[in-house]
Scaffold this active site. Structure first.
Site: not given
Length: 402
Positions: A79, A319, A156
């Site tokens: 990310e 994810d 996360d």
């Protein structure tokens, strides 16, 4: 190939130790505290510290994998961008340097000369960690390295990480929020087919020693390739309300209502009202809310719930890939919710599994890699078919085809 999985577990543990250090070492913790002040980044620093922690974890994973498996780093995607600009307007590319001293120097540029924090961070980045799992020693399998791609979500549930709540109580083993919802996700997929092959979920904050305030974590992994399906030993989780394991439920239950309420689901606090209403008819009060896409998927891996369902398009390949690989190894998977609701099960078509190698057409930025149709994570295909059937019955026709 067990060597790659073994190294992924090793680097995930290293990443977890960085995440823990940022909360437990005073110099680093002070930077995290700055994140809390009115939601603004501290103007003294070149970058939000949470972003620096994310990027550093991502770069450690990349560099460690490249050292062991040359050429693999360029196929690791995540990310975060590793380019920062400091107060002097200098662009700094963050990477793991060969020596601790060089890493200190580089971090000092990013943190505008904060030497104490730079030294503390460099020390934990360069220290080695031990990780062993005897189950891995029994695996001898060959997967060509040139077909592998890797998705990484370095930290996360960043909001929960920054907030740092350590005293949240679980609801039947599921934490609605808090540090327990933080995960490090590494998923390996086939770049030709998009099928997930290996997954690692590291949960850095599982239990805290009340005397030292130090945290211990837990790591989960799975491998699914051709005829080989193997996954980490799961810690025993007590059966909820003494009920039977989910895999023993059948469609022959006399009352559909009784059967349906034996399903359980974990959802996001932002789930749509129409989905929540349908789920309440399918699951009764066995609906749990939790933070973090990685953690909600982990709840399915752990067997705490039957499904994780999310109807929005705000989760991404990084994810879902890790948990998807583990669930495949267990006989489950992760499917596109929107496609499932449009599908006619009587046609015998396969469930629409998420894939990880193609961008969303016409999308830009991170949306290129969004799970556009939402998702359902599950442990049993047979069980998922029954769950979907009940869900569709309890959604209005407009909702089911939206």
């Amino acid at each position: 190939m067990s060597d790659i999985l073994r190294e992924l577990l090793h680097v995930s543990e290293k990443a977890a130790s960085i995440a823990r250090a940022c909360r437990q070492q005073e110099a680093l913790f002070q930077l995290l505290i700055e994140e809390k002040k009115e939601g603004e980044k501290n103007k003294k620093f070149a970058v939000d510290f949470k972003t620096l922690a994310d990027v550093l974890v991502q770069e450690v994973i990349k560099q460690n994998m490249e050292n062991k498996f040359p050429g693999l780093a360029k196929k690791i995607f995540g990310e975060e961008s590793n380019e920062f600009t400091n107060d002097l307007g200098e662009k700094v590319i963050l990477r793991l340097c060969p020596t601790e001293e060089e890493t200190v120097e580089l971090l000092s540029k990013v943190l505008n000369g904060n030497k104490v924090a730079s030294e503390a961070l460099a020390k934990v980045v360069h220290q080695d960690v031990a990780f062993t799992d005897p189950t891995l020693d029994s695996i001898e399998i060959t997967i060509p390295q040139d077909i592998l791609g890797i998705w990484v979500d370095p930290i996360d549930s960043t909001y929960q990480y920054i907030k740092g709540s350590a005293d949240v109580k679980s609801n039947q083993g599921i934490f609605p929020s808090g540090l327990q919802c933080v995960t490090i996700l590494i998923g390996v997929y086939d770049i030709q087919t998009g099928v997930p092959l290996m997954g690692v979920i590291n949960q850095p904050f599982v239990s805290q020693d009340l005397n030292t305030l130090r945290w211990k974590g837990q790591c989960y992994w799975g491998l699914s390739y051709m005829e080989t399906n193997i996954y980490s030993h799961q810690p025993s989780i007590s059966k909820r309300n003494g009920s039977e394991p989910r895999s023993q439920l059948t469609k022959n239950t006399s009352s559909q209502v009784e059967f349906s309420h034996q399903f359980s689901a974990v959802i996001s606090t932002s789930e749509k009202e129409n989905i929540k209403a349908a789920l309440s008819r399918v699951c009764g009060d066995r609906i749990f809310r939790a933070a973090g896409a990685g953690y909600k998927s982990l709840c399915v891996v752990q067997g705490l719930v039957d499904v994780y369902i999310f109807s929005e398009d705000t989760t991404f390949k990084w994810d879902s890939c890790a948990a998807h690989a583990i669930l495949r190894a267990m006989g489950g998977g992760m499917v596109d919710l929107k496609e499932c609701l449009k599908r006619n099960p009587e046609t015998g078509l396969d469930l629409p599994q998420l894939v990880y190698h193609v961008e969303n057409e016409g999308a830009s930025g991170v949306d290129r890699w969004a799970n556009k149709g939402g998702l359902i994570a599950y442990r049993s295909s047979k069980q998922l078919e029954t769950f979907l059937s009940l869900l569709i019955q309890n959604l209005s026709p407009a909702d089911a085809h939206r």
